[in-house]
Design an enzyme around this catalytic site. Structure first.
Site, PDB file in Angstrom:
ATOM      1  N   HIS A   1       0.494  -1.193  -0.004  1.00  0.00           N
ATOM      2  CA  HIS A   1       0.212  -0.264  -0.079  1.00  0.00           C
ATOM      3  C   HIS A   1       0.717   1.496  -0.454  1.00  0.00           C
ATOM      4  CE1 HIS A   1      -3.666  -1.592   2.167  1.00  0.00           C
ATOM      5  NE2 HIS A   1      -3.843  -2.382   0.283  1.00  0.00           N
TER       6      HIS A   1
ATOM      7  N   GLU B   1       0.658   3.796   1.710  1.00  0.00           N
ATOM      8  CA  GLU B   1       1.612   4.438   3.034  1.00  0.00           C
ATOM      9  C   GLU B   1       2.530   3.579   3.552  1.00  0.00           C
ATOM     10  OE1 GLU B   1      -1.420   3.732   2.510  1.00  0.00           O
ATOM     11  OE2 GLU B   1      -3.154   4.361   3.383  1.00  0.00           O
TER      12      GLU B   1
ATOM     13  N   CYS C   1      -5.896   1.654   5.871  1.00  0.00           N
ATOM     14  CA  CYS C   1      -6.343   0.341   6.187  1.00  0.00           C
ATOM     15  C   CYS C   1      -6.120   0.300   7.415  1.00  0.00           C
ATOM     16  CB  CYS C   1      -6.653  -0.381   5.258  1.00  0.00           C
ATOM     17  SG  CYS C   1      -4.767  -1.372   5.095  1.00  0.00           S
TER      18      CYS C   1
ATOM     19  N   CYS D   1      -1.736  -0.156   7.563  1.00  0.00           N
ATOM     20  CA  CYS D   1      -1.166   0.508   7.749  1.00  0.00           C
ATOM     21  C   CYS D   1      -1.172   1.668   8.376  1.00  0.00           C
ATOM     22  CB  CYS D   1      -1.726   1.544   6.323  1.00  0.00           C
ATOM     23  SG  CYS D   1      -1.008   0.658   4.643  1.00  0.00           S
TER      24      CYS D   1
END
Lengths: 142, 142
Positions: free
Chosen positions: A48, A50, A78, A81
């Site tokens: 992801h 992040e 999420c 992260c």
């Protein structure tokens, strides 16, 4: 603040077949990392924006502790992260769109469980960030 | 089941100055990845045993979807790892020690939020896994 989020938005547009999400880590007013979602491209569930931005920032400062850093991300993190952010000691998080289903903060309340003094601000450039997602999912359905 | 957890326990012992945690991913009865905590060594907040084992398994099967795989880990996953596990579609998780403060499942209930049909079994070889942590933190305090 808004210029960093605009950098994250431009970065999100590079996500290709991945859900468009961009993230930027800032330290002392300077961008030290920029990343976009690469899950599909890299076949990596952890890729992801992040996570990639945090790992890049850690390499830049040669430390897993990102005290004093700010993270800008186009979509609410999420739980994966969100917990990485909380553990990394990032001081401030600014996100665009809310994720009311799976958001680490608005839905799961991970910041309450972790009990840090992190500052979290949602809804920054929200319309532009929402539009990124809306355009992506409209294209998929067409 | 116990032999995979024992592999995870032996792997945890390689963690050095990191909190001892080991993880193993199994597919069709074969171990496809093994990893231990490398946060301090790699200066990477995301380098938990589970994340590293998942990424290695994904590379092995060339897919971020780990349907049908089982994960064995000596300590209950944190929310970062727990969400990565849920998103990766791993079918079964077996963990040793419970983390009643920050456990992704027992404390944060992420499996309820994600609504998958993942099977989660805690307390496997619990005494041995607890001892790993107890020994580590005793050594630090001496």
């Amino acid at each position: 603040m808004y210029n960093y989020m605009h950098t994250a938005i431009e970065e999100a547009k590079k996500s290709g077949k991945d859900v468009p999400v961009g993230a930027v880590v800032v330290k002392d007013g300077k961008i030290i990392s920029v990343a976009h979602n690469l899950r599909e491209q890299d076949n990596d569930i952890t890729a992801h924006a992040e996570i990639l931005a945090i790992r890049q920032a850690e390499r830049t400062v040669a430390n897993w502790r990102l005290d004093g850093c700010e993270l800008y991300v186009t979509l609410e993190p999420c739980p994966m992260c969100g917990w990485a952010i909380l553990q990394s000691r990032i001081s401030k998080v600014y996100f665009g769109s809310y994720d009311l289903n799976y958001g680490a903060f608005s839905k799961c309340g991970l910041d309450k469980i972790c009990k840090t003094d992190i500052e979290i601000h949602g809804g920054i450039c929200e319309e532009e960030c929402d539009m990124l997602l809306k355009d992506f999912f409209t294209d998929i359905r067409v």
